[in-house]
Design a protein around this motif. Structure first.
Motif, PDB file in Angstrom:
ATOM      1  N   LYS A   1      24.709  -3.258  23.038  1.00 14.36           N
ATOM      2  CA  LYS A   1      24.681  -3.383  21.649  1.00 14.36           C
ATOM      3  C   LYS A   1      23.253  -3.120  21.169  1.00 14.36           C
ATOM      4  O   LYS A   1      23.025  -2.390  20.142  1.00 14.36           O
ATOM      5  CB  LYS A   1      25.179  -4.839  21.164  1.00 14.36           C
ATOM      6  CG  LYS A   1      26.785  -4.936  21.307  1.00 14.36           C
ATOM      7  CD  LYS A   1      26.992  -6.412  21.113  1.00 14.36           C
ATOM      8  CE  LYS A   1      28.574  -6.696  21.281  1.00 14.36           C
ATOM      9  NZ  LYS A   1      28.959  -6.556  22.667  1.00 14.36           N
ATOM     10  N   ARG A   2      22.403  -3.957  21.776  1.00 12.83           N
ATOM     11  CA  ARG A   2      20.838  -3.707  21.394  1.00 12.83           C
ATOM     12  C   ARG A   2      20.474  -2.309  21.582  1.00 12.83           C
ATOM     13  O   ARG A   2      19.774  -1.609  20.961  1.00 12.83           O
ATOM     14  CB  ARG A   2      20.057  -4.480  22.399  1.00 12.83           C
ATOM     15  CG  ARG A   2      20.169  -6.154  21.867  1.00 12.83           C
ATOM     16  CD  ARG A   2      19.028  -6.694  22.821  1.00 12.83           C
ATOM     17  NE  ARG A   2      19.544  -8.182  23.207  1.00 12.83           N
ATOM     18  CZ  ARG A   2      19.009  -8.572  24.319  1.00 12.83           C
ATOM     19  NH1 ARG A   2      18.077  -8.432  24.821  1.00 12.83           N
ATOM     20  NH2 ARG A   2      19.508  -9.892  24.367  1.00 12.83           N
TER      21      ARG A   2
ATOM     22  N   TYR B   1      22.187   0.475  21.834  1.00  5.68           N
ATOM     23  CA  TYR B   1      22.682   1.589  20.963  1.00  5.68           C
ATOM     24  C   TYR B   1      22.200   1.393  19.760  1.00  5.68           C
ATOM     25  O   TYR B   1      21.979   2.367  18.848  1.00  5.68           O
ATOM     26  CB  TYR B   1      24.217   1.284  20.537  1.00  5.68           C
ATOM     27  CG  TYR B   1      25.119   2.262  21.611  1.00  5.68           C
ATOM     28  CD1 TYR B   1      25.168   3.574  21.457  1.00  5.68           C
ATOM     29  CD2 TYR B   1      25.731   1.652  22.863  1.00  5.68           C
ATOM     30  CE1 TYR B   1      25.855   4.495  22.573  1.00  5.68           C
ATOM     31  CE2 TYR B   1      26.385   2.597  24.033  1.00  5.68           C
ATOM     32  CZ  TYR B   1      26.156   3.924  23.559  1.00  5.68           C
ATOM     33  OH  TYR B   1      26.880   4.594  24.497  1.00  5.68           O
ATOM     34  N   ARG B   2      21.996   0.080  18.954  1.00  5.22           N
ATOM     35  CA  ARG B   2      21.206   0.149  17.644  1.00  5.22           C
ATOM     36  C   ARG B   2      19.651   0.634  17.723  1.00  5.22           C
ATOM     37  O   ARG B   2      19.144   1.144  17.002  1.00  5.22           O
ATOM     38  CB  ARG B   2      20.970  -1.567  17.338  1.00  5.22           C
ATOM     39  CG  ARG B   2      20.407  -1.661  15.952  1.00  5.22           C
ATOM     40  CD  ARG B   2      20.406  -3.105  15.771  1.00  5.22           C
ATOM     41  NE  ARG B   2      19.542  -3.359  14.603  1.00  5.22           N
ATOM     42  CZ  ARG B   2      20.179  -3.640  13.259  1.00  5.22           C
ATOM     43  NH1 ARG B   2      21.490  -3.582  12.983  1.00  5.22           N
ATOM     44  NH2 ARG B   2      19.418  -3.803  12.484  1.00  5.22           N
ATOM     45  N   LYS B   3      19.087   0.679  18.903  1.00  2.00           N
ATOM     46  CA  LYS B   3      17.759   1.068  19.120  1.00  2.00           C
ATOM     47  C   LYS B   3      17.984   2.523  18.876  1.00  2.00           C
ATOM     48  O   LYS B   3      16.897   3.238  18.300  1.00  2.00           O
ATOM     49  CB  LYS B   3      17.163   0.618  20.232  1.00  2.00           C
ATOM     50  CG  LYS B   3      16.279  -0.232  20.205  1.00  2.00           C
ATOM     51  CD  LYS B   3      15.363  -0.349  21.613  1.00  2.00           C
ATOM     52  CE  LYS B   3      15.660  -1.528  22.348  1.00  2.00           C
ATOM     53  NZ  LYS B   3      14.957  -1.707  23.594  1.00  2.00           N
TER      54      LYS B   3
ATOM     55  N   TRP C   1      20.342   4.373  17.371  1.00  2.00           N
ATOM     56  CA  TRP C   1      20.692   4.864  16.027  1.00  2.00           C
ATOM     57  C   TRP C   1      19.514   4.669  15.156  1.00  2.00           C
ATOM     58  O   TRP C   1      19.218   5.761  14.507  1.00  2.00           O
ATOM     59  CB  TRP C   1      21.716   3.930  15.568  1.00  2.00           C
ATOM     60  CG  TRP C   1      23.019   3.948  16.359  1.00  2.00           C
ATOM     61  CD1 TRP C   1      23.489   5.184  16.988  1.00  2.00           C
ATOM     62  CD2 TRP C   1      24.041   2.946  16.581  1.00  2.00           C
ATOM     63  NE1 TRP C   1      24.770   4.660  17.516  1.00  2.00           N
ATOM     64  CE2 TRP C   1      24.998   3.520  17.421  1.00  2.00           C
ATOM     65  CE3 TRP C   1      24.029   1.623  15.818  1.00  2.00           C
ATOM     66  CZ2 TRP C   1      26.121   2.508  17.528  1.00  2.00           C
ATOM     67  CZ3 TRP C   1      25.387   0.643  16.282  1.00  2.00           C
ATOM     68  CH2 TRP C   1      26.188   1.416  17.078  1.00  2.00           C
ATOM     69  N   ILE C   2      18.500   3.688  15.523  1.00  2.00           N
ATOM     70  CA  ILE C   2      17.525   3.491  14.574  1.00  2.00           C
ATOM     71  C   ILE C   2      16.441   4.620  14.808  1.00  2.00           C
ATOM     72  O   ILE C   2      15.919   5.442  13.829  1.00  2.00           O
ATOM     73  CB  ILE C   2      16.775   2.350  14.582  1.00  2.00           C
ATOM     74  CG1 ILE C   2      17.497   1.185  14.092  1.00  2.00           C
ATOM     75  CG2 ILE C   2      15.477   1.967  14.138  1.00  2.00           C
ATOM     76  CD1 ILE C   2      17.322  -0.362  14.301  1.00  2.00           C
TER      77      ILE C   2
ATOM     78  N   ASN D   1      26.387   1.652   7.385  1.00  2.00           N
ATOM     79  CA  ASN D   1      25.701   1.207   8.574  1.00  2.00           C
ATOM     80  C   ASN D   1      24.930   2.172   9.376  1.00  2.00           C
ATOM     81  O   ASN D   1      25.095   3.416   9.048  1.00  2.00           O
ATOM     82  CB  ASN D   1      26.828   0.522   9.367  1.00  2.00           C
ATOM     83  CG  ASN D   1      27.839   1.507  10.286  1.00  2.00           C
ATOM     84  OD1 ASN D   1      27.524   2.580  10.266  1.00  2.00           O
ATOM     85  ND2 ASN D   1      28.648   0.977  10.451  1.00  2.00           N
ATOM     86  N   ARG D   2      24.023   1.793  10.415  1.00  2.00           N
ATOM     87  CA  ARG D   2      23.083   2.641  11.038  1.00  2.00           C
ATOM     88  C   ARG D   2      24.019   3.710  12.021  1.00  2.00           C
ATOM     89  O   ARG D   2      23.605   4.735  12.302  1.00  2.00           O
ATOM     90  CB  ARG D   2      22.153   1.736  11.796  1.00  2.00           C
ATOM     91  CG  ARG D   2      21.011   1.161  10.984  1.00  2.00           C
ATOM     92  CD  ARG D   2      20.515  -0.001  11.634  1.00  2.00           C
ATOM     93  NE  ARG D   2      19.572  -0.754  10.530  1.00  2.00           N
ATOM     94  CZ  ARG D   2      19.760  -1.396   9.532  1.00  2.00           C
ATOM     95  NH1 ARG D   2      21.070  -1.759   9.257  1.00  2.00           N
ATOM     96  NH2 ARG D   2      18.965  -1.966   8.998  1.00  2.00           N
ATOM     97  N   LYS D   3      24.997   3.092  12.530  1.00  2.00           N
ATOM     98  CA  LYS D   3      25.883   3.899  13.519  1.00  2.00           C
ATOM     99  C   LYS D   3      26.282   5.382  12.456  1.00  2.00           C
ATOM    100  O   LYS D   3      26.094   6.327  13.263  1.00  2.00           O
ATOM    101  CB  LYS D   3      27.076   3.185  13.954  1.00  2.00           C
ATOM    102  CG  LYS D   3      28.045   4.230  14.825  1.00  2.00           C
ATOM    103  CD  LYS D   3      29.121   3.291  15.376  1.00  2.00           C
ATOM    104  CE  LYS D   3      30.033   3.884  16.226  1.00  2.00           C
ATOM    105  NZ  LYS D   3      31.076   3.368  16.914  1.00  2.00           N
TER     106      LYS D   3
END
Length: 118
Positions: free
Chosen positions: A53-54, A56-58, A60-61, A90-92
């Motif tokens: 999860k971390r 993927y968020r990184k 996307w950002i 959302n970021r995704k």
């Protein structure tokens, strides 16, 4: 008369030995080592799900930041501008737009620019 537990114990051992099938060396053959390997594998799997999860968020950002900078805006300014405008995306989805639909992403950037007065 004492209570015997052979059936349940056998079932428990069989479950673990089935789960570690394919592990290297004694880890797939000896119960004590197999149990340790099984527990460790489950721990790593649990942690891995959180790390995914971390990661993927990184990702996307990073994608949003690159696309936003190409339009003359920083990532944090873009997010702030969208929040002020009341746009909840959302970021995704933003990253997906940045990669696959740059025109739509550009519209979001323009909205954010107007909101922050840039």
């Amino acid at each position: 008369m004492r209570v015997k537990n052979a059936v349940n114990a056998k079932k428990k051992r069989k479950k673990i030995m089935k789960a570690v099938k394919g592990y290297r060396g004694a880890l797939s053959r000896r119960y004590r080592l197999a149990k340790q390997a099984y527990i460790k594998a489950k721990k790593h799997a649990y942690v891995g799900r959180k790390l995914k999860k971390r990661d993927y968020r990184k990702l996307w950002i990073t994608r949003i930041n690159i696309a936003a900078r190409n339009e003359g805006l920083k990532y944090n300014e873009l997010i702030h501008g969208l929040k002020i405008s009341g746009i909840n995306i959302n970021r995704k989805m933003l990253a997906e737009l940045a990669v696959n639909d740059p025109e739509s992403f550009k519209e979001y950037v323009n909205i954010a620019k107007q909101a922050i007065g840039k």
